[in-house]
Design an enzyme around this catalytic site. Structure first.
Site, PDB file in Angstrom:
ATOM      1  N   HIS A  69      39.123  49.933  56.759  1.00 20.47           N
ATOM      2  CA  HIS A  69      37.928  50.192  55.937  1.00 20.47           C
ATOM      3  C   HIS A  69      36.646  49.686  56.573  1.00 20.47           C
ATOM      4  CE1 HIS A  69      40.633  50.510  52.074  1.00 20.47           C
ATOM      5  NE2 HIS A  69      40.764  51.515  52.895  1.00 20.47           N
ATOM      6  N   THR A 122      47.969  43.200  48.620  1.00 21.44           N
ATOM      7  CA  THR A 122      47.393  44.505  48.328  1.00 21.44           C
ATOM      8  C   THR A 122      48.088  45.110  47.114  1.00 21.44           C
ATOM      9  OG1 THR A 122      47.061  46.768  49.134  1.00 21.44           O
ATOM     10  CG2 THR A 122      48.809  45.512  50.183  1.00 21.44           C
TER      11      THR A 122
HETATM   12  P1  NAD Z   1      43.599  45.400  46.241  1.00 26.19           P
HETATM   13  O1  NAD Z   1      43.775  46.701  45.599  1.00 26.19           O
HETATM   14  O2  NAD Z   1      44.038  45.239  47.639  1.00 26.19           O
HETATM   15  O3  NAD Z   1      44.261  44.264  45.239  1.00 26.19           O
HETATM   16  C1  NAD Z   1      44.265  42.879  45.463  1.00 26.19           C
HETATM   17  C2  NAD Z   1      45.708  42.373  45.315  1.00 26.19           C
HETATM   18  O4  NAD Z   1      45.780  41.015  45.749  1.00 26.19           O
HETATM   19  C3  NAD Z   1      46.231  42.398  43.868  1.00 26.19           C
HETATM   20  O5  NAD Z   1      47.455  43.104  43.843  1.00 26.19           O
HETATM   21  C4  NAD Z   1      46.480  40.909  43.542  1.00 26.19           C
HETATM   22  O6  NAD Z   1      47.614  40.701  42.733  1.00 26.19           O
HETATM   23  C5  NAD Z   1      46.683  40.314  44.920  1.00 26.19           C
HETATM   24  N1  NAD Z   1      46.388  38.879  45.045  1.00 26.19           N
HETATM   25  C6  NAD Z   1      45.512  38.130  44.325  1.00 26.19           C
HETATM   26  N2  NAD Z   1      45.538  36.847  44.759  1.00 26.19           N
HETATM   27  C7  NAD Z   1      46.444  36.780  45.764  1.00 26.19           C
HETATM   28  C8  NAD Z   1      46.917  35.732  46.611  1.00 26.19           C
HETATM   29  N3  NAD Z   1      46.454  34.478  46.509  1.00 26.19           N
HETATM   30  N4  NAD Z   1      47.869  36.027  47.546  1.00 26.19           N
HETATM   31  C9  NAD Z   1      48.344  37.276  47.665  1.00 26.19           C
HETATM   32  N5  NAD Z   1      47.929  38.305  46.885  1.00 26.19           N
HETATM   33  C10 NAD Z   1      46.982  38.064  45.948  1.00 26.19           C
HETATM   34  O7  NAD Z   1      42.136  44.977  46.321  1.00 26.19           O
HETATM   35  P2  NAD Z   1      40.920  45.323  45.387  1.00 26.19           P
HETATM   36  O8  NAD Z   1      40.249  44.042  45.156  1.00 26.19           O
HETATM   37  O9  NAD Z   1      41.358  46.122  44.216  1.00 26.19           O
HETATM   38  O10 NAD Z   1      40.001  46.225  46.357  1.00 26.19           O
HETATM   39  C11 NAD Z   1      40.108  47.610  46.650  1.00 26.19           C
HETATM   40  C12 NAD Z   1      39.591  47.863  48.079  1.00 26.19           C
HETATM   41  O11 NAD Z   1      38.415  47.107  48.405  1.00 26.19           O
HETATM   42  C13 NAD Z   1      40.619  47.453  49.118  1.00 26.19           C
HETATM   43  O12 NAD Z   1      40.460  48.225  50.255  1.00 26.19           O
HETATM   44  C14 NAD Z   1      40.183  46.047  49.408  1.00 26.19           C
HETATM   45  O13 NAD Z   1      40.749  45.555  50.583  1.00 26.19           O
HETATM   46  C15 NAD Z   1      38.674  46.186  49.449  1.00 26.19           C
HETATM   47  N6  NAD Z   1      38.050  44.849  49.220  1.00 26.19           N
HETATM   48  C16 NAD Z   1      37.992  44.006  50.275  1.00 26.19           C
HETATM   49  C17 NAD Z   1      37.552  42.709  50.114  1.00 26.19           C
HETATM   50  C18 NAD Z   1      37.544  41.833  51.325  1.00 26.19           C
HETATM   51  O14 NAD Z   1      37.232  42.299  52.425  1.00 26.19           O
HETATM   52  N7  NAD Z   1      37.910  40.562  51.183  1.00 26.19           N
HETATM   53  C19 NAD Z   1      37.191  42.239  48.849  1.00 26.19           C
HETATM   54  C20 NAD Z   1      37.219  43.140  47.764  1.00 26.19           C
HETATM   55  C21 NAD Z   1      37.693  44.435  47.978  1.00 26.19           C
END
Ligand code: NAD
Ligand code: ZN
Length: 250
Positions: free
Chosen positions: A116, A186
């Site tokens: 992404h 994820t």
């Molecule tokens: P996502 O759909 O990848 O969901 C996040 C997942 O992480 C959930 O299933 C949750 O249960 C899990 N999770 C929470 N805490 C955790 C931990 N401590 N260890 C392991 N797993 C854990 O992400 P989203 O927030 O719905 O975002 C959608 C899109 O936006 C994705 O492509 C995501 O990567 C991107 N995004 C990226 C960032 C970043 O770069 N850090 C932040 C927000 C969103």
């Protein structure tokens, strides 16, 4: 169960991992679906789109500046570091991430496929030309592209946009030939990334999931750990390490 996974990893030569926003949660980076995902009552789906950028580029840039600021002093957590250390267990190891936060780079992982994009990079909204990172963008005076005069935007994949073709192709290639595939933090809902673990399993990989919550993948995985990645991954790495050392001594 973790014992079994450590045994398997210690005997595999090609590994791959897919990470999502969850791996960065313990670093303090909010996931999109959490309450902190709301910014001035906009949802990410309303801001991370070309439609939003065309209609109000200044609002979109304000949001990205806020997100850049939010992660500017965030550090990789033990989960990111463990994935860096995991490289040494395999002949080949590829880290595929949906995150844009740069934390895997900061942790030192060597082979990273950013599906992404990267929130620190900028590109031209018209011709796609990639510009310097570390550019400060003034939302009231958005810089333009040297090549075509188009407006500068962040180099991330927005809702409704295609993923960079070469990167996703490489990711599928690595998933297919992996002996072991980890899906970490994820929700396994967003396509096409959500297909990678399935492709890996179909190709014969042992599929391991790490997520505190159940996902559509949980029943399909060979091992599904309902745990935080920053806690479980370092334990796993240590166990594989001990096995490798034991094997070396024998
Ligand atoms: P996502 O759909 O990848 O969901 C996040 C997942 O992480 C959930 O299933 C949750 O249960 C899990 N999770 C929470 N805490 C955790 C931990 N401590 N260890 C392991 N797993 C854990 O992400 P989203 O927030 O719905 O975002 C959608 C899109 O936006 C994705 O492509 C995501 O990567 C991107 N995004 C990226 C960032 C970043 O770069 N850090 C932040 C927000 C969103
Ligand atoms: Zn341009």
């Amino acid at each position: 169960m973790l014992d079994q996974v450590a045994d398997i990893i210690s005997k595999c030569s090609v590994g791959a991992v897919l990470t999502g926003a969850g791996i960065s949660a313990e670093s303090g980076v909010p996931t999109f679906r959490g309450r902190q995902g709301l910014w001035k009552k906009f949802r990410p789906e309303q801001l991370a789109t070309m439609e939003a950028f065309l209609a109000s580029p200044e609002v979109v840039w304000e949001w990205y500046n806020w997100r850049r600021e939010l992660i500017s002093d965030v550090q990789p957590n033990p989960g990111h570091h463990a994935l860096k250390e995991m490289e040494e267990f395999f002949q080949e190891f590829t880290l595929i991430t949906q995150n844009v936060d740069n934390l895997h780079r900061l942790a030192g992982s060597s082979r990273i496929l950013e599906l992404h994009g990267n929130i620190y990079r900028n590109k031209c909204a018209d011709c796609g030309f990639v510009l310097d990172d570390d550019m400060d963008i003034d939302p009231a005076d958005i810089p333009t592209c040297d090549k075509c005069g188009g407006r500068v935007r962040p180099d991330v994949v927005w809702f409704g946009e295609m993923l960079p073709g070469d990167v996703i192709e490489q990711a599928f290639f690595e998933a297919e030939r992996a002996d072991v595939f980890l899906s970490v933090g994820t929700s396994a809902l967003v396509q096409p990334a959500a297909s990678l673990p399935l492709v890996a399993k179909r190709g014969g990989a042992t599929l391991i999931e790490i997520n505190p919550e159940r996902t559509p993948l949980s029943d399909l995985a060979d091992f599904s750990f309902q745990a935080k990645s920053g806690e479980l991954l370092p334990d796993l790495v240590k166990m594989v390490h001990d096995r490798k050392e034991g094997a070396d001594r024998r």
